[in-house]
Enzyme design. Structure first.
Site, PDB file in Angstrom:
ATOM      1  N   SER A 124      46.220  39.313  43.943  1.00 27.45           N
ATOM      2  CA  SER A 124      46.128  40.620  43.954  1.00 27.45           C
ATOM      3  C   SER A 124      44.516  40.183  44.417  1.00 27.45           C
ATOM      4  O   SER A 124      44.169  39.250  43.442  1.00 27.45           O
ATOM      5  CB  SER A 124      46.278  41.479  42.848  1.00 27.45           C
ATOM      6  OG  SER A 124      45.676  42.511  43.195  1.00 27.45           O
ATOM      7  N   TYR A 150      46.927  45.212  34.690  1.00 29.04           N
ATOM      8  CA  TYR A 150      47.912  44.565  35.644  1.00 29.04           C
ATOM      9  C   TYR A 150      46.886  43.358  35.986  1.00 29.04           C
ATOM     10  O   TYR A 150      47.688  42.480  36.356  1.00 29.04           O
ATOM     11  CB  TYR A 150      47.919  45.691  36.257  1.00 29.04           C
ATOM     12  CG  TYR A 150      48.062  45.438  37.904  1.00 29.04           C
ATOM     13  CD1 TYR A 150      48.792  45.106  38.332  1.00 29.04           C
ATOM     14  CD2 TYR A 150      46.687  45.543  38.854  1.00 29.04           C
ATOM     15  CE1 TYR A 150      49.412  44.301  39.217  1.00 29.04           C
ATOM     16  CE2 TYR A 150      47.160  44.876  40.561  1.00 29.04           C
ATOM     17  CZ  TYR A 150      48.839  44.294  40.422  1.00 29.04           C
ATOM     18  OH  TYR A 150      48.799  43.945  41.781  1.00 29.04           O
ATOM     19  N   LYS A 154      48.494  39.242  36.982  1.00 27.31           N
ATOM     20  CA  LYS A 154      48.137  38.815  38.021  1.00 27.31           C
ATOM     21  C   LYS A 154      47.459  37.271  37.639  1.00 27.31           C
ATOM     22  O   LYS A 154      47.788  35.992  38.903  1.00 27.31           O
ATOM     23  CB  LYS A 154      47.454  38.983  39.608  1.00 27.31           C
ATOM     24  CG  LYS A 154      48.324  40.454  39.716  1.00 27.31           C
ATOM     25  CD  LYS A 154      49.942  40.064  40.341  1.00 27.31           C
ATOM     26  CE  LYS A 154      50.444  40.805  40.675  1.00 27.31           C
ATOM     27  NZ  LYS A 154      52.054  41.095  40.778  1.00 27.31           N
TER      28      LYS A 154
END
Ligand code: NAD
Ligand code: UFG
Length: 337
Positions: A124, A150, A154
């Site tokens: 991302s 989050y 990643k």
């Protein structure tokens, strides 16, 4: 090539499944349906006129995943499975570290056991934190100033993949950093179907357009951007999908990182306006406070993927809005219809 898609009934995985099949690949989907619907498989079968093999299973269930590898013998994996709600990850960090890291560790272990050495990973733009300069390139430092768990998951998975590739000269890793996926398949049969109130802008707009929500809250108009609202790099999900097919076709030993983006920045008000025109209806909105953690602008340089993967976006924002509207207006309640 036979490709196993973890999280393949989700928004991006399901659209990628179509592109892979249309380009002559076989696929198999493994998903625990924690954020998607089994109805997606029926829709995929209809769109592709094939029968997509599907296993409802949690990737963290290692013995089940081993059975699936034994049975299906994939040549490569695209690892979409993961939790992705930024706000929820701040409130429930352990849920995110547990799900996103464990799925990756179990998957990589099983891939190693079955000698599957090719992986494409859904990363991302978030790993870039607050960009120091725009457009963002792949060589800009990642992992600095990440604002939520989050994003950290990643970044950590990118590092795990890099370390495995360093230890195994046959291992082929492609890290795809997605910018803001929007749009839907042109059939209107599949699209984005968030649980509850959408966090992301375009699904919020489409739910206002269909009458499920009253008006769009525009999170701040005092940013240092041309119209004061947040600027993002929106990419049609079918362009994102073809980026995965290109990545698999160009996969080679080592680690390659690509931004999958359009290269253009679009503001919140510009997206609302583009959608209004595409759907032929006005979208009520009001300016509200900034959303904590948001950055003013994020857009990226798409030239590395163009040069090395021979890939570029072909769909406009207008097309993305038209396709999202077709999906939402045909399926006002998403896959629950
Ligand atoms: P999505 O939630 O629609 O799809 C993810 C899928 O993974 C879901 O179908 C869910 O049921 C499945 N899943 C989650 N945990 C699982 C587990 N333990 N076992 C099996 N299946 C599991 O999300 P999406 O938008 O399609 O995103 C796909 C990937 O791309 C995610 O990893 C996400 O973090 C990443 N990504 C998404 C965006 C975005 O804006 N949509 C942006 C950047 C990166
Ligand atoms: N916005 C609004 N109102 C809304 C929702 C969003 O004004 O109701 C604004 C935001 O402030 C931002 C822009 O619209 O300026 C885009 O917001 P999104 O929530 O749609 O997207 P983000 O860029 O914040 O984040 C998304 C995903 C992340 C991912 C990132 C980059 O949610 O998971 O894109 O890929 F990491």
């Amino acid at each position: 090539m036979k490709i196993l898609l973890t999280g393949g009934t989700g928004y991006i995985g399901s659209h990628t499944a179509i592109d892979l099949i249309e380009n002559g690949n076989d696929i198999v989907i493994v998903d625990n349906l924690s954020n998607s619907s089994k109805e997606v498989i029926n829709r995929l079968n209809k769109i592709t006129k094939t029968k997509v093999p599907f296993y409802e299973s949690d990737i963290r269930n290692k013995s089940k995943l081993e059975e699936i590898f034994e049975q299906e013998k994939p040549d490569a994996v695209i690892h979409f499975a993961g939790l992705k709600a930024v706000g929820e990850s701040v409130e429930q960090p352990l849920k995110y570290y547990s799900n996103n890291l464990e799925t990756s560790l179990v998957l990589l272990d099983v891939m190693s056991k079955f000698d599957v050495n090719k992986i494409v990973f859904s990363s991302s733009a978030t790993v870039c934190g607050t960009p120091k300069k725009l457009p963002i390139t792949e060589s800009d430092q990642a992992g600095v100033g990440i604002t939520n768990p989050y994003g950290w998951t990643k970044f950590m998975i990118e590092q795990i993949l890099t370390d495995i590739a360093a230890a195994n000269p046959n291992f082929e890793v492609t890290i795809l950093r997605y910018f803001n996926p929007v749009g839907a398949h042109k059939s209107g049969l599949i699209g984005e179907d968030p649980n509850g109130i959408p966090n992301n802008l375009l699904p919020y707009i489409t739910q206002v357009a269909v009458g499920r929500l009253a008006k769009v809250g525009v999170f701040g108009n005092d940013y240092n951007t041309p119209d004061g609202t947040g600027v993002r790099d929106y990419i049609h999900v079918m362009d994102l999908a073809s980026g995965h097919t290109a990545a698999l076709n160009h996969s080679k030993p080592g680690v390659a990182i690509y931004n999958l983006c359009s290269g253009k920045g679009v503001s919140v008000l510009e997206l609302i306006d583009a959608f209004s025109k595409a759907a032929g209806k006005s979208i009520p909105y009001e300016i509200t406070d900034r959303r904590p953690g948001d950055i003013a602008a994020s857009y990226a340089d798409a030239s590395k993927a163009k040069k090395e993967l021979n890939w570029q976006t072909v769909y406009s924002i207008k097309q993305a809005c038209a396709d999202s509207w077709k999906w939402q207006s045909n399926n006002p309640n998403g896959f629950a219809d």
